[in-house]
Design a protein around this motif. Structure first.
Motif, PDB file in Angstrom:
ATOM      1  N   TRP A   1       0.829  -1.213   0.000  1.00  0.00           N
ATOM      2  CA  TRP A   1       0.000   0.000   0.000  1.00  0.00           C
ATOM      3  C   TRP A   1       0.860   1.258   0.000  1.00  0.00           C
ATOM      4  CZ3 TRP A   1      -0.265   4.063   3.467  1.00  0.00           C
ATOM      5  CH2 TRP A   1      -1.278   4.985   3.233  1.00  0.00           C
ATOM      6  N   PHE A   2       1.912   1.276   0.814  1.00  0.00           N
ATOM      7  CA  PHE A   2       2.726   2.486   0.928  1.00  0.00           C
ATOM      8  C   PHE A   2       3.486   2.766  -0.360  1.00  0.00           C
ATOM      9  CE2 PHE A   2       5.155   5.807   2.836  1.00  0.00           C
ATOM     10  CZ  PHE A   2       4.409   6.201   3.934  1.00  0.00           C
ATOM     11  N   SER A   3       3.903   1.708  -1.036  1.00  0.00           N
ATOM     12  CA  SER A   3       4.575   1.884  -2.325  1.00  0.00           C
ATOM     13  C   SER A   3       3.639   2.563  -3.322  1.00  0.00           C
ATOM     14  CB  SER A   3       5.032   0.532  -2.872  1.00  0.00           C
ATOM     15  OG  SER A   3       5.594   0.667  -4.160  1.00  0.00           O
ATOM     16  N   TYR A   4       2.379   2.138  -3.314  1.00  0.00           N
ATOM     17  CA  TYR A   4       1.380   2.755  -4.202  1.00  0.00           C
ATOM     18  C   TYR A   4       1.126   4.204  -3.792  1.00  0.00           C
ATOM     19  CZ  TYR A   4      -2.889   3.380  -6.919  1.00  0.00           C
ATOM     20  OH  TYR A   4      -3.831   3.848  -7.812  1.00  0.00           O
ATOM     21  N   PHE A   5       1.090   4.455  -2.494  1.00  0.00           N
ATOM     22  CA  PHE A   5       0.892   5.806  -1.956  1.00  0.00           C
ATOM     23  C   PHE A   5       1.998   6.745  -2.441  1.00  0.00           C
ATOM     24  CE2 PHE A   5       1.082   8.425   2.229  1.00  0.00           C
ATOM     25  CZ  PHE A   5       0.301   9.431   1.684  1.00  0.00           C
ATOM     26  N   VAL A   6       3.242   6.291  -2.369  1.00  0.00           N
ATOM     27  CA  VAL A   6       4.375   7.112  -2.794  1.00  0.00           C
ATOM     28  C   VAL A   6       4.351   7.338  -4.305  1.00  0.00           C
ATOM     29  CG1 VAL A   6       6.895   7.221  -2.973  1.00  0.00           C
ATOM     30  CG2 VAL A   6       5.824   6.485  -0.831  1.00  0.00           C
ATOM     31  N   LYS A   7       4.026   6.289  -5.069  1.00  0.00           N
ATOM     32  CA  LYS A   7       3.941   6.446  -6.523  1.00  0.00           C
ATOM     33  C   LYS A   7       2.837   7.440  -6.899  1.00  0.00           C
ATOM     34  CE  LYS A   7       5.774   1.879  -7.689  1.00  0.00           C
ATOM     35  NZ  LYS A   7       5.464   0.521  -8.204  1.00  0.00           N
ATOM     36  N   SER A   8       1.751   7.423  -6.148  1.00  0.00           N
ATOM     37  CA  SER A   8       0.657   8.372  -6.390  1.00  0.00           C
ATOM     38  C   SER A   8       1.101   9.791  -6.080  1.00  0.00           C
ATOM     39  CB  SER A   8      -0.561   8.004  -5.527  1.00  0.00           C
ATOM     40  OG  SER A   8      -1.053   6.719  -5.851  1.00  0.00           O
ATOM     41  N   ALA A   9       1.921   9.945  -5.039  1.00  0.00           N
ATOM     42  CA  ALA A   9       2.452  11.262  -4.694  1.00  0.00           C
ATOM     43  C   ALA A   9       3.393  11.761  -5.787  1.00  0.00           C
ATOM     44  CB  ALA A   9       3.175  11.205  -3.350  1.00  0.00           C
ATOM     45  N   GLU A  10       4.207  10.848  -6.337  1.00  0.00           N
ATOM     46  CA  GLU A  10       5.109  11.222  -7.438  1.00  0.00           C
ATOM     47  C   GLU A  10       4.313  11.697  -8.655  1.00  0.00           C
ATOM     48  OE1 GLU A  10       7.289   7.673  -8.126  1.00  0.00           O
ATOM     49  OE2 GLU A  10       8.794   8.076  -6.582  1.00  0.00           O
ATOM     50  N   LYS A  11       3.249  10.960  -8.963  1.00  0.00           N
ATOM     51  CA  LYS A  11       2.406  11.313 -10.110  1.00  0.00           C
ATOM     52  C   LYS A  11       1.761  12.675  -9.906  1.00  0.00           C
ATOM     53  CE  LYS A  11      -1.557   9.630 -12.815  1.00  0.00           C
ATOM     54  NZ  LYS A  11      -2.564   8.538 -12.945  1.00  0.00           N
ATOM     55  N   SER A  12       1.253  12.904  -8.700  1.00  0.00           N
ATOM     56  CA  SER A  12       0.617  14.187  -8.395  1.00  0.00           C
ATOM     57  C   SER A  12       1.626  15.328  -8.471  1.00  0.00           C
ATOM     58  CB  SER A  12      -0.008  14.139  -6.996  1.00  0.00           C
ATOM     59  OG  SER A  12      -0.605  15.371  -6.661  1.00  0.00           O
ATOM     60  N   LEU A  13       2.819  15.090  -7.933  1.00  0.00           N
ATOM     61  CA  LEU A  13       3.868  16.124  -7.972  1.00  0.00           C
ATOM     62  C   LEU A  13       4.243  16.467  -9.405  1.00  0.00           C
ATOM     63  CD1 LEU A  13       5.959  17.890  -6.483  1.00  0.00           C
ATOM     64  CD2 LEU A  13       7.514  15.930  -6.548  1.00  0.00           C
ATOM     65  N   ASP A  14       4.400  15.454 -10.239  1.00  0.00           N
ATOM     66  CA  ASP A  14       4.762  15.683 -11.644  1.00  0.00           C
ATOM     67  C   ASP A  14       3.711  16.511 -12.378  1.00  0.00           C
ATOM     68  OD1 ASP A  14       7.087  14.274 -11.336  1.00  0.00           O
ATOM     69  OD2 ASP A  14       6.305  12.398 -12.142  1.00  0.00           O
ATOM     70  N   ASN A  15       2.479  16.451 -11.889  1.00  0.00           N
ATOM     71  CA  ASN A  15       1.371  17.165 -12.552  1.00  0.00           C
ATOM     72  C   ASN A  15       1.184  18.595 -12.025  1.00  0.00           C
ATOM     73  OD1 ASN A  15      -0.914  17.029 -14.466  1.00  0.00           O
ATOM     74  ND2 ASN A  15      -2.182  17.254 -12.631  1.00  0.00           N
ATOM     75  N   THR A  16       1.906  18.970 -10.975  1.00  0.00           N
ATOM     76  CA  THR A  16       1.696  20.307 -10.394  1.00  0.00           C
ATOM     77  C   THR A  16       1.909  21.455 -11.389  1.00  0.00           C
ATOM     78  OG1 THR A  16       3.946  20.261  -9.450  1.00  0.00           O
ATOM     79  CG2 THR A  16       2.120  19.625  -7.996  1.00  0.00           C
ATOM     80  N   PRO A  17       2.845  21.357 -12.335  1.00  0.00           N
ATOM     81  CA  PRO A  17       2.986  22.458 -13.297  1.00  0.00           C
ATOM     82  C   PRO A  17       1.751  22.673 -14.166  1.00  0.00           C
ATOM     83  CG  PRO A  17       4.969  21.117 -13.269  1.00  0.00           C
ATOM     84  CD  PRO A  17       3.929  20.369 -12.491  1.00  0.00           C
ATOM     85  N   GLU A  18       0.939  21.636 -14.321  1.00  0.00           N
ATOM     86  CA  GLU A  18      -0.282  21.775 -15.119  1.00  0.00           C
ATOM     87  C   GLU A  18      -1.369  22.523 -14.346  1.00  0.00           C
ATOM     88  OE1 GLU A  18      -0.265  20.920 -18.257  1.00  0.00           O
ATOM     89  OE2 GLU A  18       1.802  20.202 -17.966  1.00  0.00           O
ATOM     90  N   LEU A  19      -1.237  22.571 -13.050  1.00  0.00           N
ATOM     91  CA  LEU A  19      -2.235  23.238 -12.205  1.00  0.00           C
ATOM     92  C   LEU A  19      -1.817  24.648 -11.805  1.00  0.00           C
ATOM     93  CD1 LEU A  19      -3.092  20.246  -9.833  1.00  0.00           C
ATOM     94  CD2 LEU A  19      -4.360  21.003 -11.857  1.00  0.00           C
TER      95      LEU A  19
END
Length: 539
Positions: free
Chosen positions: A156-174
């Motif tokens: 679960w935590f591995s998925y949590f961190v990968k989700s955080a990476e994905k969200s961070l990578d998308n911050t310039p779009e927001l």
């Protein structure tokens, strides 16, 4: 594993603190504005380390709920800057969810981070997407949907961190300004480092704490050992190819010593110079390096106060009805506030934001029923508000959200200890609304903001939050500030000169204002502030 106990959560916290510490200069480098403040990564590291230090003192058999509570309290009091305050609120929510628990399974851990996201959002008056708030919310939401009964926490935590990476990578779009500069959100990056450290501990990895200013063995090192004082400036400087012939290591070291600087530890390999210096004038230290190239890493930390002194309370003043507290950097600016009936000035500003605990101690020290706080920096407002919350029920604290030194000075001028709290707040708010702020500082990197090309080593003219010019000369930058701020309705121009401004430059600035703006009254002060060569207030 199916659940984590207090011992494991303690290891996760300590690992997260180390990973953030080891990588905080990279987070500092993500800051959008090319000002030599290096704040986000430094603030988040100092904040999280404050909590981790308290957690480290706990026994390994401490329940996870108590570990989370201790972490939350440490983060709360050690929070610096907006990023640090939001980080503390995330783990306040985590602690709230884990309260009273001996251990936590995957569902409970997921609920805790979802709670952290909700508490953090509530703590911010106007949440902005594309920031650390988005990263914790989106990753916690994604991880909550991923949870399955009896799932391994590592999975679960591995998925949590990968989700955080994905969200961070998308911050310039927001957040358009991130996209323009070509970086991700620095606060979100700091949070991801903490979570990465958590995951490393879950996987059984041991992360060693490293010195960010280390030097390779084949690099020439010149070192002078003395007790630290003032500010420690840690840096990595890339020498411009055109200035390699002009750069001399021994000469550079002597310049740092003559600041004066102590604990000089400098190394050079090819066009890279790394090291640190303790000095009372961090701005001058940075200026010394910027003549030769561009800083790729900068950290400024106040080392003058010993650990023992940090634990001491501010001497209690005689009891009074009302008191005024201000936050400022620079001996001259501090004196200006004290001359305006300010009861106490907390050291801090752009290069070093004070912690919640610093402001709490100041509030207690002035010993008043009602306390008005002037943060004087947009990155200190939330910290001041958090200090007010800590003392809720003990002291009536009003935070006037002054975001610049001129705003703070204008508010302080209107402060009357004999008037009521409401009368003071109304008068001070009106004064804040009537002042415009300009600043001159140097750029630490090449970038482009709002279509304006920024060149490292040049001076930026800032009007409110907008960079209006970037030129080689600080006086020319000042002229750009004045031309954008002074109009036919302006009556007073207050010029505050920084520690890098010579007497000749000060007089040249005064003469220019008097000759070109005859209808305004000009006041010139020696603020001795770091980072900003000139601070301008126009009323």
């Amino acid at each position: 594993m199916k659940e984590i106990n207090g011992k494991m959560f303690k290891q996760m916290v300590l690992s997260g603190a180390i990973v953030l510490h080891n990588n905080h200069p990279e987070v500092d480098a993500l800051n959008v504005f090319p000002v030599p403040d290096g704040d986000t990564g430094t603030n988040m590291s100092l904040t999280f380390n404050s909590g981790a230090e308290q957690v480290e003192k706990l026994a390994d058999d401490t329940p996870i709920g108590d570990i989370a509570k201790t972490l939350s309290k440490g983060l709360l009091m050690g929070a610096r800057g907006n990023s640090g305050v939001i980080l503390s609120q995330i783990f306040r929510g985590v602690a709230k969810s884990l309260k009273g628990k001996e251990t936590a399974n995957v569902s409970e851990l997921s609920d805790a981070f979802s709670s952290g996201a909700k508490v953090a959002y509530k703590a911010v008056m106007r949440p902005v997407e594309g920031t650390i708030l988005t990263v914790i919310r989106e990753s916690a939401d994604a991880a909550a949907k991923y949870v399955q009964p009896d799932m391994e926490i590592e999975d679960w935590f591995s998925y949590f961190v990968k989700s955080a990476e994905k969200s961070l990578d998308n911050t310039p779009e927001l957040l358009p300004v991130l996209k323009e500069v070509g970086v991700v959100d620095s606060g979100g990056a700091g949070l991801l480092l903490v979570l990465t450290g958590f995951m490393a501990a879950l996987a059984g990895e041991v992360i060693e704490k490293v010195d960010n200013v280390g030097a390779a063995s084949d690099v020439e090192i010149v070192q002078e050992e003395e007790k630290p004082y003032g500010y420690r400036v840690q840096f990595t400087l890339k020498i411009d190819d055109r200035k390699m012939n002009a750069f001399n290591l021994d000469g550079f070291i002597n310049e740092l010593k003559n600041l004066p600087g102590k604990n000089v530890d400098v190394a050079q390999k090819d066009n890279k110079v790394i090291g640190n210096v303790d000095t009372l004038k961090p701005g001058n230290a940075l200026n010394t390096g910027l003549r030769f190239g561009e800083f790729t890493k900068v950290t400024v930390v106040n080392t003058e106060v010993s650990e023992e002194e940090k634990e001491e309370e501010i001497p209690m003043a005689p009891a009074k009805e009302m008191a005024l507290i201000s936050v400022a950097a620079g001996d001259g600016i501090k004196d200006m506030f004290l001359e305006l009936n300010c009861d106490h000035v907390v050291s801090g500003g752009q290069t070093m934001n004070p912690a919640t605990e610093d402001i709490v101690k100041a509030i207690k020290g002035v010993n008043a029923k009602h306390v008005i706080i002037l943060p004087n920096n947009s990155n200190i407002v939330m910290t001041a508000q958090q200090a007010a919350t800590v003392l809720e029920g003990e002291v009536d604290v009003v935070v006037l959200p002054t975001k610049t030194i001129p705003q703070g000075l204008s508010a302080a001028i209107m402060y009357n200890p004999e008037a009521t709290l409401d009368e003071n707040v109304d008068e001070m708010k009106e004064a804040i609304a009537n002042v415009k702020t300009g600043q001159v500082t140097f750029a630490i990197k090449d970038t482009s903001i709002d279509g304006l090309e920024i060149k490292a080593n040049n001076y930026m003219a800032l009007c409110e939050k907008k960079i209006v010019a970037c030129v080689p000369d600080k006086l020319e930058a000042l002229k750009n500030v004045l031309s954008n701020l002074v109009d036919e309705d302006s009556e007073i121009v207050t010029l505050i000169c920084g520690e890098d401004v010579t007497e000749e430059e000060q007089e040249a600035a005064r003469s220019f204002i008097e000759e070109n703006y005859e209808d305004v009254e000009c006041e010139v002060h020696v603020g001795k502030q770091p980072v900003y060569s000139f601070i301008v207030g126009v009323e």
